[in-house]
Structure formats: structure tokens, C-alpha cells
Design a protein around this motif. Structure first.
Motif, mmCIF file in Angstrom:
data_model
loop_
_atom_site.group_PDB
_atom_site.id
_atom_site.type_symbol
_atom_site.label_atom_id
_atom_site.label_comp_id
_atom_site.label_asym_id
_atom_site.label_seq_id
_atom_site.Cartn_x
_atom_site.Cartn_y
_atom_site.Cartn_z
ATOM 1 N N UNK A 157 1.052 -1.016 0.290
ATOM 2 C CA UNK A 157 0.304 0.289 -0.190
ATOM 3 C C UNK A 157 0.726 1.089 0.059
ATOM 4 N N UNK A 158 -0.056 2.530 -0.734
ATOM 5 C CA UNK A 158 0.666 3.606 -0.827
ATOM 6 C C UNK A 158 0.937 4.168 0.597
ATOM 7 N N UNK A 159 1.769 5.487 1.039
ATOM 8 C CA UNK A 159 1.575 6.233 2.047
ATOM 9 C C UNK A 159 0.231 7.130 1.883
ATOM 10 N N UNK A 182 3.211 8.384 -2.652
ATOM 11 C CA UNK A 182 2.710 7.054 -3.758
ATOM 12 C C UNK A 182 4.233 5.933 -3.165
ATOM 13 N N UNK A 183 4.967 6.538 -2.074
ATOM 14 C CA UNK A 183 6.188 5.927 -1.201
ATOM 15 C C UNK A 183 5.048 4.413 -1.408
ATOM 16 N N UNK A 237 -3.126 5.674 0.165
ATOM 17 C CA UNK A 237 -4.395 4.982 0.968
ATOM 18 C C UNK A 237 -3.682 4.293 2.696
ATOM 19 N N UNK A 238 -2.726 4.483 2.760
ATOM 20 C CA UNK A 238 -3.104 3.783 4.512
ATOM 21 C C UNK A 238 -3.043 5.350 5.238
ATOM 22 N N UNK A 239 -3.013 6.174 4.587
ATOM 23 C CA UNK A 239 -3.613 7.341 5.144
ATOM 24 C C UNK A 239 -5.894 7.848 5.025
ATOM 25 N N UNK A 240 -5.408 7.111 4.470
ATOM 26 C CA UNK A 240 -6.944 6.487 3.362
ATOM 27 C C UNK A 240 -7.605 5.843 4.391
ATOM 28 N N UNK A 241 -7.410 4.582 4.829
ATOM 29 C CA UNK A 241 -7.494 3.264 5.610
ATOM 30 C C UNK A 241 -7.850 3.936 6.810
#
Length: 217
Positions: free
Chosen positions: A1-3, A156-157, A5-9
Motif C-alpha cells: 500500500x502507498x502512503x 506514492x511511497x 492509501x494508508x492514510x485513507x484506510x
């Protein structure tokens, strides 16, 4: 997962709206969640020598040069083993005092390197290593390391370690900060995160069973 995507999760689990950017967001709460994601990443990365963080860094020595920098290896790294690949021998780690005695109180020989000692960082933050004896030619030295990553600074990391415990710890940290999640206490969320992390470690550790079994000599 990207940074991102993690924040949104994490935001979804807190019943917050998703965002299109984590790094460039003007919203202070999104920035706070990003900080918690980085905190959670550090907790997870530091908890085990993950297979995804293991890497080999190679140095080719030069004659009469004993100090080298491992480009890209920072302060959060861990040494697994060091091999003189040219001479086909494992190198032994020496203490700073042992190296000082070998270099300053004696006439250091020039031969195939068989000892190494970490010696701070260069101006770019790369880990520096001294080797002994002083190389008398070109030797290929392989440093097998666990190289933990820097905090996320771009959307995108991509995360290298399992995402589930990172998300769970970030949710727990965020819930503790604001005081509620609508039914689950911060203590319960941390317990869920601990269990998720333990499961992830167990799965990864199965690849390295000899590292988790103590055998008497």
C-alpha cells in the motif's frame, strides 16, 4: 500500500472523508493522521527483522583505504552478517577500542580484510565502516543488513512491511488522541494492533526458523 492509501484506510476507520493527497493536504487532521501512520510504521518496522527490509550492500575496496560509507544505509539499520566475498570468509565485528589499538598502537598490516567496525556517519547520513587489515587490493565485501525505511514524505511511497498492523496502530494512536471511535476504546484498539502485529511476525518468522530457535552450544 502507498502512503496515501494508508492514510485513507485510517480515515475511513475513523469515519472521516478520504483525501486525494496526504502530503499536500491543507487539513491539519489529515496531516496528524499522516504523522500517526509514520509512527505506526516505525513501531512495526522496529518489532522484527522483516524479510522485506533485508538487503545486501556491496563495497569494493581500494588498496590502502580502510574507511568506507554504505550509501543509503542509515541509523535505523541492523547488521546480520558481513562476508568477504573475494576471500570467501565471514568478517568478524571488532570494537572501537580494538580497532584503535590495531591502527594507532601497532603498525597495521595490509592484507585481506577480516574485521569490521562501525564508525559513525558521513555528511550525507550514510553509515561508515572501518575494516582491518588495511586492504592490499580490491576485495568485494557483502554487508547483509536490515535496512529500515525513512518516514513517508510522498503520497506514492510504498510500504514494505505488512500493512494491517500499521493501519491498526495508526487507528489506535488517532483514537487515543481524540478520545473516541464510537464503540471501541483505545485500549481495545491497541490490543487488536498487538495481535495483528504478532500474527504478521509469526508468518514472516517462519521463513527464518533458525533465527527464532535457541540452541545450546
Amino acid at each position: 500500500m502507498t502512503y496515501l492509501q494508508l492514510v485513507n484506510s485510517v480515515l475511513r476507520r475513523l469515519r472521516e472523508n478520504e483525501v486525494t493527497t496526504a502530503v499536500g493536504s491543507a487539513d491539519s487532521y489529515t496531516k496528524l493522521i499522516g504523522d500517526f501512520v509514520n509512527d505506526a510504521k516505525r513501531i512495526v518496522e522496529d518489532s522484527w527483522d522483516w524479510s522485506s527490509l533485508r538487503n545486501t550492500f556491496t563495497i569494493d575496496t581500494q588498496a590502502n583505504v580502510f574507511s568506507y560509507a554504505l550509501t543509503g544505509v542509515g541509523s535505523a539499520s541492523k547488521t546480520l552478517d558481513v562476508l568477504n566475498d573475494t576471500s570467501n570468509v565471514f568478517m568478524r565485528q571488532a570494537s572501537s577500542s580494538w580497532m584503535n589499538n590495531a591502527f594507532l598502537n601497532q603498525d597495521p598490516p595490509k592484507s585481506t580484510p577480516s574485521y569490521y567496525s562501525w564508525n559513525g556517519f558521513d555528511g550525507s547520513g550514510n553509515l561508515q565502516v572501518d575494516i582491518f587489515p588495511i586492504p592490499d587490493g580490491v576485495y568485494s565485501l557483502r554487508f547483509n543488513m536490515v535496512d529500515r525505511t525513512a518516514p513517508f514524505t510522498a503520497d506514492a511511497t510504498v510500504l514494505d512491511v505488512p500493512s494491517a498492523p500499521v493501519i491498526q496502530y495508526a487507528v489506535a494512536l488517532a483514537s487515543r488522541e481524540r478520545g473516541e471511535t464510537g464503540g471501541t476504546s483505545a485500549q481495545e484498539l491497541f490490543a487488536i494492533a498487538d495481535t495483528t502485529l504478532a500474527d504478521a511476525i509469526a508468518m514472516d518468522a517462519a521463513r527464518f526458523s533458525s533465527e527464532t530457535v535457541w540452541t545450546a552450544c
